[in-house]
Structures are given as structure tokens and as C-alpha cells.
Write an enzyme that holds these catalytic residues in place. Structure first.
Site, short mmCIF file in Angstrom:
data_model
loop_
_atom_site.label_atom_id
_atom_site.label_comp_id
_atom_site.label_asym_id
_atom_site.label_seq_id
_atom_site.Cartn_x
_atom_site.Cartn_y
_atom_site.Cartn_z
CG LEU A 1 10.28 -30.92 25.03
CD1 LEU A 1 9.62 -29.82 25.84
CD2 LEU A 1 10.52 -30.45 23.60
CG PHE B 1 4.62 -35.69 30.58
CD1 PHE B 1 3.72 -34.65 30.70
CD2 PHE B 1 4.72 -36.33 29.36
CE1 PHE B 1 2.94 -34.25 29.62
CE2 PHE B 1 3.94 -35.95 28.27
CZ PHE B 1 3.05 -34.91 28.41
CE LYS B 2 3.64 -30.33 27.64
NZ LYS B 2 2.84 -30.53 28.87
CG ASP B 3 11.85 -32.06 31.91
OD1 ASP B 3 11.95 -31.08 31.16
OD2 ASP B 3 11.76 -31.97 33.15
#
Ligand SMILES: *Cc1c(COP(=O)(O)O)cnc(C)c1O
Length: 468
Positions: free
Chosen positions: A116, A111-113
Site C-alpha cells: 500500500l 505486511f500490507k504496508d
């Protein structure tokens, strides 16, 4: 929209300055001065928007004095074009009133995509406008490094240096970083462990002359722009689950509290939320806080859900600020106590407000494996270790089964193949865009665990790249 620090004494800043500053000068975290509002009628209209249209609608009020609607639209479209599902964040029905939101269709399968990929592009946009350049340095035990590298690759104004402990990250994780062959990406395999990497990075930031010389920055999870980008998928999934006609609940596997905090922001902006449920592994500092009202740091334990192996949840400060009615003095007291004694207590009012909206549950590795196996057996759906904790927490702590619950699936099961295989008997396959990961060329530099070696390498590299 201006931004204020939770600690109350740093200057108010505009969005672009908040973006580039990260931590406020008084040690606090930046928060919008007020929350943009969407009425039930607005929300009903927002149901028909595509993910990217919704993203512009939700984020524009936070940035519009600095980034035009046209520019934001272009950045958002580019950010989510690389995701490998047309819905960007598809929602899957698991059980009655129980949904899984798949947040792992970005380039690094976590989910960090969402945050970021956006951050890298908005950084580049603001830097171009200012004619400035940035050097990003970070240490990783695996996940964040690859997401940061994918986010910054090929950005003209950014050089990124990521340190990982040599031989101590999984092969998938290493390859996700080292097979990015862009000229502005510099992987360093450092002799030592993760703490050595982190200490080296800290030392770089503490070297003020160096920090200013190379315009050093971080992409850590306290950056407001990361939270802002995540708010979108709470609206997206909440509307699909039945809001605004019905209230919804969210269950979130939690570490640094960045993900669930975005949900709290969505609620402040008008999304009708009945309950937040947070799931943790054995590193259960937040669950203990909900139970006892005391925040007490302990050591970190390694688990099969490593992205939640945290000692403190840095973004929790933002929620506490809201729970305390934005009383910076009260917040400073708590934070000073934490710094001195490794613990703080909050008032009964604050803990009651917290308990009214949030519940939590912890799962050890065995409990996590059991959940993966159970869900696979009953629904033929494969969860990764982190996502399983979210689903398990929802099932344990839902207050009202007539309210739809959205469980955040934060990583693709193929990111943690060994634990998933052991729990389910199934080997999770990498999606097609990564299926040749094990054949790709790698590029990284081995360095001894010494500050001088790393600093020297960064200087030399920047000179070679014409950036110094
Ligand atoms: C980072 C991460 C988490 C924890 O999210 P926070 O925002 O730190 O609470 C959970 N699952 C996965 C897969 C992650 O990468």
C-alpha cells in the site's frame, strides 16, 4: 507488458490503466500477459542488491512502458525509506533451516504496508501525469484502513474516506487511523457494525452518477500493483535463504491469498520454489479446498487473527487461472458455479497440480496461542497471532527439512497485544515511532449508519477541499 483479464473478455490494458481500474470489466482480475524471467545467473547477481535496488529490478519489467526506471527508482526509494529497519524486510533465523521474514517494519506494522505504501505513491504519480484526481472510499474492521490511510496521506491527487464501525475496532487500530491528521484523510466512525460500513461503501460504488462525479476508487487487495510490490520480498528472502543454489519453501498465513500469490509469481519468474505452505485460522476455506478439491463458502468466524477472517479468497482466482493453463472458459464455469451455489469443483488435473506445490494447515485460537507460547519459550521470539499460524503450518507440513523454509511474519506482535500477552505472558511493546500513539490527537467524524449521510458528508468535504 500488457495485462489480460482472467475471465477473458475485458480489453487488454497497459499498467497504468490496470492500476486505476482495479476489477476488470468482465468481473475478472488482471494478470500480466507473460512472466518476465530471471535465470539462475541473474538471481545469483541479484543477491548483492539492496532491498530497494532489488525492488526496481523485479518490478521494472511490469511497468516500464508506462513508468521510467528513474521514476520507479524514486518511488521505490521513497516508499521504503519510512520503514524502521535498514533491511526493510529483515530475516531472522528461528531454527535449523527455518527463517522468519519480518514484514512488519512499515508505518502500520503489517505486511500490507509493502504494497500500500507503494500503491499510494504510484497512484499519485500516474494521476499527476494524467492531471486526474481520485476519491478513495473503503470500509475497515481495522487493519486495511490504517494501511490505506498511511499510504494515501498527503497525496495531492487523492482524498481518502475510511469508514469504521464506531466503538467496534480495537483502540490501537482506531488510533492508527484517526491520529493521521492530514487534510486529505477523512475518518468516519459509522453507527453500526462492519457489515453496515461495507454495505454503505458498496452503495457508494453502485451509485454510478456519484462514482463518476467524484472518480471513486478502492485500494482493495485485487489490485495488481499490490501483488507486484509483494513479489519483491519473495526474491529478497529466497535469495537470502540460499536460492538459486538451493530450492526454498515459503510458509504464509493466508486470508485473501494476495500474499502467497506474490510468491507464486516469483516462482513463475524463475525463483526455485519447492513448496508453498499456507496457514489459516478457523476460516479454513482454502485448506478444505486443498483437501477436497471443492471450494465451498461458509460463514465467517471471529478469531484472534482477524486479518485472516475471510469468507472467500478473492486472489485465489489468479492462481486458479494459472493452474488451468489460463483457460478462461474453464475459469468462468467455476466462478459462475460459485456465484450460483456458493461452491465449485475443479478437475483432477488442476487439484493435482495444486497439491504438487501447495500444502496447508489450520489452527484454531487455542492452537495459535499454544504456538506463540512454544516459540517464545524455545527461541525467546515473540510472534503475533497471524505469524504464529505461518510458523505452525511450516512445522506441520514441510515436505523436506533440508530445504530452507521462510515463514512470513505479517504483523508486529504489538498490533494484537491482548492475544499475544495471553499466549506468552509478555506484553509486546509498540516500536518507538508509535510509542506515543495513545497520547496523540484523534480526528474523526461520527455519522449515523445511513447512505445519504455518508454520501452528503463526502460531497460537502470534497467541496470544502476544492475538489468538487
Ligand atoms: C491481510 C493479512 C493477512 C492475510 O493476507 P492475504 O494477502 O489476505 O492472504 C495475514 N496477516 C496479516 C497481519 C494481515 O494483515
Amino acid at each position: 507488458m500488457k495485462y489480460i483479464s482472467t475471465r477473458g473478455s475485458a480489453p487488454k490494458l497497459a499498467f497504468d490503466d490496470v492500476l486505476l481500474t482495479g476489477l476488470a470489466r468482465d468481473g475478472g482480475l488482471y494478470m500480466p500477459e507473460s512472466w518476465p524471467q530471471f535465470s539462475a545467473a541473474d538471481l545469483a547477481e541479484m543477491k548483492t542488491l539492496s532491498y530497494t535496488e532489488l525492488a526496481v529490478k523485479v518490478m521494472l519489467p511490469f511497468v516500464e512502458e508506462v513508468v521510467s526506471k528513474e521514476d520507479l527508482t524514486a518511488i521505490v526509494n521513497e516508499t521504503y525509506a519510512d520503514f524502521d529497519h535498514e533491511d526493510v524486510a529483515p530475516m531472522v533465523k528461528l531454527g535449523e533451516n527455518e527463517y522468519v521474514l519480518e514484514l512488519f517494519h512499515g508505518p502500520t506494522l503489517a505486511f500490507k504496508d509493502f504494497a500500500l505504501q507503494f500503491l499510494g505513491r504510484i497512484f499519485d504519480h500516474v494521476l499527476t501525469k494524467r492531471g486526474a484526481k481520485l476519491t478513495i472510499a473503503g470500509a475497515t474492521s481495522g487493519d486495511t484502513g490504517s494501511a490505506a490511510i498511511e499510504a494515501c496521506r498527503d497525496r495531492d491527487n487523492i482524498e481518502i474516506f475510511i469508514l469504521h464501525p464506531s466503538g467496534k475496532v480495537s483502540e490501537v487500530q482506531r488510533r492508527q487511523m484517526t491520529t493521521v491528521l492530514s487534510d486529505n484523510v477523512h475518518n468516519i466512525a459509522l453507527e453500526g457494525n462492519f457489515d453496515d460500513c461495507q454495505n454503505t461503501v458498496k452503495a457508494l460504488f453502485n451509485d454510478e452518477a456519484f462514482r463518476d462525479q467524484v472518480n471513486l476508487s478502492a485500494v482493495n487487495s485485487i489490485n495488481w500493483a499490490r501483488i507486484m510490490a509483494q513479489v519483491v520480498y519473495y526474491f529478497w528472502s529466497g535469495l537470502r535463504a540460499g536460492a538459486p543454489e538451493t530450492e526454498v519453501a515459503f510458509s504464509v498465513p493466508t486470508g485473501n491469498f494476495g500474499n502467497v500469490l506474490a510468491g507464486i509469481v516469483a516462482m513463475k519468474m524463475g525463483l526455485p520454489v519447492n513448496q508453498f505452505i499456507i496457514g489459516s485460522n478457523a476460516n479454513d476455506i482454502l485448506i478444505r479446498f486443498i483437501e477436497s478439491g471443492a471450494m465451498e463458502s461458509k460463514g465467517v468466524m471471529a478469531t484472534t487473527s482477524p486479518s485472516m477472517d475471510i469468507q472467500i479468497s478473492s486472489n485465489f482466482e489468479r492462481f486458479l487461472f494459472e493452474l488451468m493453463d489460463r483457460d478462461s472458459d474453464a475459469l468462468n464455469k467455476a466462478m459462475d458455479s460459485f456465484k450460483e451455489n456458493g461452491s465449485y469443483d475443479v478437475s483432477d488435473t488442476v487439484i493435482q497440480r495444486l497439491k504438487d506445490i501447495m500444502d496447508g494447515e489450520r489452527f484454531d485460537d487455542e492452537g495459535t496461542a499454544k504456538l506463540i507460547g512454544e516459540v517464545y519459550k524455545e527461541s525467546n521470539y515473540l510472534l503475533d497471532t497471524h505469524s504464529a499460524i505461518g510458523v505452525g503450518a511450516a512445522r506441520a507440513k514441510r515436505k523436506d527439512k533440508s530445504i530452507p523454509v521462510v515463514c512470513m511474519a505479517t504483523a508486529h506482535p504489538a498490533k494484537f497485544p491482548d492475544a499475544v500477552k495471553a499466549a506468552s505472558g509478555v506484553h509486546p511493546e509498540l516500536p518507538s515511532h508509535l510509542s506515543d500513539l495513545y497520547e496523540r490527537d484523534e480526528q474523526y467524524t461520527e455519522l449515523p449508519g445511513s447512505f445519504d449521510a455518508v454520501k452528503g458528508y463526502i460531497e460537502t468535504t470534497l467541496k470544502e477541499r476544492g475538489k468538487l
